[in-house]
Design an enzyme around this catalytic site. Sequence first.
Site, short mmCIF file in Angstrom:
data_model
loop_
_atom_site.label_atom_id
_atom_site.label_comp_id
_atom_site.label_asym_id
_atom_site.label_seq_id
_atom_site.Cartn_x
_atom_site.Cartn_y
_atom_site.Cartn_z
N CYS A 44 0.83 -1.21 0.00
CA CYS A 44 0.00 0.00 0.00
C CYS A 44 0.86 1.26 0.00
O CYS A 44 0.68 2.15 -0.82
CB CYS A 44 -0.92 -0.04 1.22
SG CYS A 44 -1.87 1.47 1.44
N CYS A 49 -1.44 1.64 -3.20
CA CYS A 49 -2.44 2.69 -3.02
C CYS A 49 -1.86 4.10 -3.00
O CYS A 49 -2.37 4.99 -3.68
CB CYS A 49 -3.19 2.49 -1.70
SG CYS A 49 -3.48 0.77 -1.26
N LYS A 52 0.08 5.26 -6.24
CA LYS A 52 -0.94 5.27 -7.29
C LYS A 52 -1.83 6.51 -7.18
O LYS A 52 -2.08 7.22 -8.15
CB LYS A 52 -1.76 3.98 -7.17
CG LYS A 52 -2.91 3.79 -8.10
CD LYS A 52 -4.22 4.37 -7.64
CE LYS A 52 -4.72 3.93 -6.31
NZ LYS A 52 -5.20 2.58 -6.23
N TYR A 184 -8.41 -3.99 -11.47
CA TYR A 184 -8.16 -2.73 -10.76
C TYR A 184 -6.88 -2.05 -11.26
O TYR A 184 -6.89 -0.89 -11.63
CB TYR A 184 -7.93 -3.02 -9.28
CG TYR A 184 -9.12 -3.12 -8.38
CD1 TYR A 184 -9.53 -2.03 -7.62
CD2 TYR A 184 -9.80 -4.31 -8.22
CE1 TYR A 184 -10.58 -2.12 -6.73
CE2 TYR A 184 -10.86 -4.42 -7.33
CZ TYR A 184 -11.25 -3.31 -6.59
OH TYR A 184 -12.29 -3.41 -5.71
N GLU A 188 -6.63 1.32 -13.58
CA GLU A 188 -6.12 2.54 -12.93
C GLU A 188 -4.87 3.05 -13.64
O GLU A 188 -4.73 4.23 -13.95
CB GLU A 188 -5.80 2.25 -11.46
CG GLU A 188 -7.05 2.04 -10.62
CD GLU A 188 -6.76 1.83 -9.14
OE1 GLU A 188 -5.61 1.47 -8.79
OE2 GLU A 188 -7.68 2.02 -8.32
N HIS A 448 -27.15 20.89 -2.90
CA HIS A 448 -27.24 21.40 -4.27
C HIS A 448 -26.23 22.50 -4.51
O HIS A 448 -26.06 23.35 -3.64
CB HIS A 448 -28.65 21.92 -4.51
CG HIS A 448 -28.90 22.27 -5.94
ND1 HIS A 448 -28.95 21.32 -6.95
CD2 HIS A 448 -29.08 23.48 -6.53
CE1 HIS A 448 -29.17 21.94 -8.10
NE2 HIS A 448 -29.24 23.24 -7.88
N GLU A 453 -26.04 14.49 -4.92
CA GLU A 453 -27.47 14.66 -4.62
C GLU A 453 -28.34 13.77 -5.51
O GLU A 453 -29.48 13.47 -5.16
CB GLU A 453 -27.90 16.13 -4.74
CG GLU A 453 -27.91 16.67 -6.15
CD GLU A 453 -28.38 18.12 -6.25
OE1 GLU A 453 -29.36 18.47 -5.56
OE2 GLU A 453 -27.78 18.90 -7.01
P1 NDP Z 1 -7.33 -8.26 -10.71
O1 NDP Z 1 -7.60 -9.65 -10.30
O2 NDP Z 1 -8.22 -7.18 -10.26
O3 NDP Z 1 -7.28 -8.19 -12.31
C1 NDP Z 1 -6.44 -9.03 -13.05
C2 NDP Z 1 -6.75 -8.82 -14.51
O4 NDP Z 1 -5.82 -9.56 -15.30
C3 NDP Z 1 -8.13 -9.30 -14.91
O5 NDP Z 1 -8.61 -8.46 -15.92
C4 NDP Z 1 -7.86 -10.71 -15.42
O6 NDP Z 1 -8.78 -11.15 -16.37
C5 NDP Z 1 -6.52 -10.53 -16.10
N1 NDP Z 1 -5.72 -11.74 -16.14
C6 NDP Z 1 -5.50 -12.62 -15.14
N2 NDP Z 1 -4.67 -13.61 -15.54
C7 NDP Z 1 -4.37 -13.34 -16.81
C8 NDP Z 1 -3.57 -14.00 -17.80
N3 NDP Z 1 -2.91 -15.12 -17.52
N4 NDP Z 1 -3.50 -13.46 -19.02
C9 NDP Z 1 -4.16 -12.32 -19.33
N5 NDP Z 1 -4.94 -11.67 -18.46
C10 NDP Z 1 -5.04 -12.17 -17.22
O7 NDP Z 1 -5.82 -8.00 -10.30
P2 NDP Z 1 -4.97 -6.68 -10.22
O8 NDP Z 1 -3.58 -7.15 -10.43
O9 NDP Z 1 -5.50 -5.62 -11.10
O10 NDP Z 1 -5.18 -6.24 -8.71
C11 NDP Z 1 -5.03 -7.16 -7.65
C12 NDP Z 1 -5.92 -6.80 -6.51
O11 NDP Z 1 -5.39 -5.68 -5.82
C13 NDP Z 1 -7.32 -6.37 -6.89
O12 NDP Z 1 -8.17 -7.44 -7.12
C14 NDP Z 1 -7.74 -5.54 -5.71
O13 NDP Z 1 -8.25 -6.39 -4.72
C15 NDP Z 1 -6.44 -4.93 -5.27
N6 NDP Z 1 -6.36 -3.52 -5.70
C16 NDP Z 1 -7.24 -2.61 -5.21
C17 NDP Z 1 -7.20 -1.29 -5.63
C18 NDP Z 1 -8.19 -0.31 -5.09
O14 NDP Z 1 -8.81 -0.57 -4.08
N7 NDP Z 1 -8.37 0.84 -5.75
C19 NDP Z 1 -6.20 -0.84 -6.58
C20 NDP Z 1 -5.33 -1.86 -7.05
C21 NDP Z 1 -5.41 -3.15 -6.62
P3 NDP Z 1 -10.13 -11.94 -15.99
O15 NDP Z 1 -11.08 -10.89 -15.54
O16 NDP Z 1 -10.53 -12.56 -17.28
O17 NDP Z 1 -9.78 -12.91 -14.95
#
Ligand code: NDP
Length: 464
Positions: A44, A49, A52, A184, A188, A448, A453
């Site tokens: 984080c 976080c 970012k 995510y 982002e 407002h 709202e």
């Molecule tokens: P996520 O699980 O959110 O997303 C991973 C993405 O990569 C998905 O679109 C997934 O596709 C794709 N993917 C997974 N495996 C492969 C592969 N082998 N080849 C191609 N594409 C693939 O993971 P992130 O790394 O983005 O983030 C991890 C976690 O961190 C989040 O789930 C969240 O909990 C946390 N986080 C929270 C934030 C916030 O609160 N603002 C900010 C950043 C992270 P598919 O959907 O098809 O599985």
Amino acid sequence: MTAQQSFDLFVIGGGSGGVRAARMAAQRGARVALAESARMGGTCVNVGCIPKKLYSYAAHYAEAFEEARGFGWRLPAAPTLDWPALKAARAAEITRLNGIYEQLMTGAGVTRLHGHARLAGAGQVSVQGEDGQTQTYSARHILIATGGTPRRPDVPGGELAITSDEVFDLPAFPRRLLVVGGGYIGCEMASIFHGLGAQTTLVYRGEQILRGFDGEVRDFIAAQMQQAGVQIRTRCDVSRIEAGADHAARRVHLTDGSVLEADAVLYATGRVPNTRGLGLDEAGVRQGKGGHIEVDERFATSAPGIYAVGDVVGRMALTPVALAEAMALVDALFGPAPGQSARAMAYDNIATAVFTHPPIGTVGLTEEQAREGGRAIRVYRSDFRPLKHTLSGRAERTLVKLVVDDASDRVLGLHMVGADAGEIVQGFAVALQCGATKAQFDATLGIHPTSAEEFVTLRQVSRR
Ligand code: NDP
């Protein structure tokens, strides 16, 4: 073993969950040690976080400079980004936070150990220090809070890609960025680097980005990002990566046969738990699918006296979840704070934001989840051009949406895509936590003129 080597709680990992558990336990009078081999604060603070969000602020300036013209401002020249200056400012702030986390430990009387910790037999942890020396400690309770790490790509040339661990400190600003993954982090980073000035393409293997979010929210944010200039290519993946002609650049071959040139390829395809070298097997700590440590409702692992919280458990990889899990565990092990009752962990109605541009804020059920099992629901939604953009000239729109249980009138889900969605939805999360009904939303007067709202004036209804 001396008293200095024996603890009530030994925490492995100095991220959000570990630091919170260590501090709370020490405040209850427990003798606590915490081992961390890297900088304090975990994902984080160091590579998640905080940096970012700082870069997201930086990227929003680009929008503000453009919008200012519509409000009568005349800017002397097109502003440019000083990437080294942004990196340096971020690094200085992170170093300040690392120091605060260190102070939190010393201030609470926690013994801070620098080095890599490993389970070393019942109630024992060994720590290999930076000098290579190993020291063994005993502890009544051991907490594993080692977090996660980005999954590395397994495509040919994957070593030429970077992850979110490296993206904040790239030596040169990537003029052309290819982001892989529609979760995510991918969404982002695509928004943020586009805002900072990179020509950005996001490739996602599925039908629509942000799987798991409300369907309408997914379509809406994808449209907003594309309209802002992020190229989103769905049903597409990377088949191989090669070094480009000038070595710094990358040639990326996609599954649809096309080839893209990029200065950096950012993989954001999920995260894996940090369990390497912990000695989990020998200690009898069971891991589930994907390597996450299995815990029961009290965060106990399959090995007596060993607990785990946060991303290494992987229930929800969010900082506030790790903090809440840590506090629930400390209450269970050492009793609640004086005058308070023990906290339990609940995973429903956890609000979350995705800091895309515009951001997403969401709490409760998606429309799809609410409809599961044939429940009758009402859906209220509105999408509109926010007041600011009547003058800014920006085409960006805002979406607000409520999912309501038809029988009880209770608001089951609340979703927003638009400026400050995270700030706005945090407040409404309290209402959902209290079981607010649509009638109670309606009885609340709006502020407002705001976008928020809209949530208390929604009239548009569709029964589904
Ligand atoms: P996520 O699980 O959110 O997303 C991973 C993405 O990569 C998905 O679109 C997934 O596709 C794709 N993917 C997974 N495996 C492969 C592969 N082998 N080849 C191609 N594409 C693939 O993971 P992130 O790394 O983005 O983030 C991890 C976690 O961190 C989040 O789930 C969240 O909990 C946390 N986080 C929270 C934030 C916030 O609160 N603002 C900010 C950043 C992270 P598919 O959907 O098809 O599985």
